[in-house]
Scaffold this motif. Sequence first.
Motif, PDB file in Angstrom:
ATOM      1  N   LYS A   1      49.840  26.036 -33.483  1.00  0.00           N
ATOM      2  CA  LYS A   1      48.948  25.476 -34.511  1.00  0.00           C
ATOM      3  C   LYS A   1      48.323  24.156 -34.034  1.00  0.00           C
ATOM      4  CE  LYS A   1      50.041  22.599 -37.449  1.00  0.00           C
ATOM      5  NZ  LYS A   1      50.848  21.821 -38.371  1.00  0.00           N
TER       6      LYS A   1
ATOM      7  N   ALA B   1      55.621  18.102 -37.826  1.00  0.00           N
ATOM      8  CA  ALA B   1      55.996  19.194 -36.911  1.00  0.00           C
ATOM      9  C   ALA B   1      56.716  18.676 -35.667  1.00  0.00           C
ATOM     10  CB  ALA B   1      54.758  19.988 -36.516  1.00  0.00           C
TER      11      ALA B   1
ATOM     12  N   SER C   1      55.295  28.432 -33.604  1.00  0.00           N
ATOM     13  CA  SER C   1      54.082  28.457 -34.414  1.00  0.00           C
ATOM     14  C   SER C   1      53.486  27.048 -34.574  1.00  0.00           C
ATOM     15  CB  SER C   1      54.416  29.057 -35.783  1.00  0.00           C
ATOM     16  OG  SER C   1      53.345  28.889 -36.666  1.00  0.00           O
ATOM     17  N   GLU C   2      54.353  26.045 -34.719  1.00  0.00           N
ATOM     18  CA  GLU C   2      53.859  24.661 -34.875  1.00  0.00           C
ATOM     19  C   GLU C   2      53.094  24.202 -33.639  1.00  0.00           C
ATOM     20  OE1 GLU C   2      54.085  23.162 -37.636  1.00  0.00           O
ATOM     21  OE2 GLU C   2      55.895  23.872 -38.647  1.00  0.00           O
TER      22      GLU C   2
END
Lengths: 182, 111
Positions: free
Chosen positions: A64, A145, A60-61
């Motif tokens: 993103k 992240a 997800s990071e």
Amino acid sequence: MSDNKKRIQIDNDHPLFNKEGLFFKEFPSDFRQIRYFTLMVVQNAPPEIKEINLLEQQISEIIKNAVKHGNHNDTNKKVKIWYEFTESSAHIIVEDEGPGFQKLKEWNDFNEKRLSCYARHDFEELGNYVSYRTEDSDDHDGGNALFAAIEYWNEGVVFTQKANCIALKKTFPTRNRSIKIS
Amino acid sequence: MELKIRKHNETYIIDIQGELDLYHSFKLKELVSKMLEKKITRFIINMEEVEYIDSSGIGALIYVVSTVKKQNHQIVICNIHGSVLKVIELTKLVGYFPMANSIDESIQMIS
């Protein structure tokens, strides 16, 4: 693990960019749907490597970063994802249509200082290195992240020269080790 | 994500329920900022019901811890477990965050 792997690498020809045999998905850069897109990718992963939801979180990071920092949430711009999961590895390539992450060297230098504070257990000084920020960062960005990514993706974190495409791979210890006779 | 506040003497416990992710983390920063304005000086962040955190959530924890510490007030984060603990370990923030295993231990650390 070599120190080289604790740095983000820049190498167009790195083997982690080999897309042969990988699955492919493409998404619009819709910030609200980042976690949903991530689930669409991670649903293919065997439970052995999901580690509750750590794999999802790490992917997800990366998505993103592509949606937000690469494509600036412009839904006309696509994020392309190539991926392959096995019971002992996760390999992902994420490409956006942005200008690329231009501060790779600065990031590596910053991270080196952060790791040195940590190695010295200097948590006071570490406070200055808990978040990497650029003029592009806003209040919602943790700025941490990639710190976790460089630890998690133990086979490497590699950008292309243009730095709008990132490849990452992790290998997991296998539960039932068989003895190899060579 | 939901935030609930309860009080133990002069200490305020914030119970977080749900996912501390890119869509919700700002709420924790806003809440702690408001509480600081109201002269609250002792905080416990209870993570018992948090099963997911991302870099925004980590960023929110860094923000609240550093803001509270800068004002020489006290804060402890407790009941961190599962993948949340793993993300904190990966980010090498164990040692930076004041962490406890339970509310009781947090209260002891603060008083």
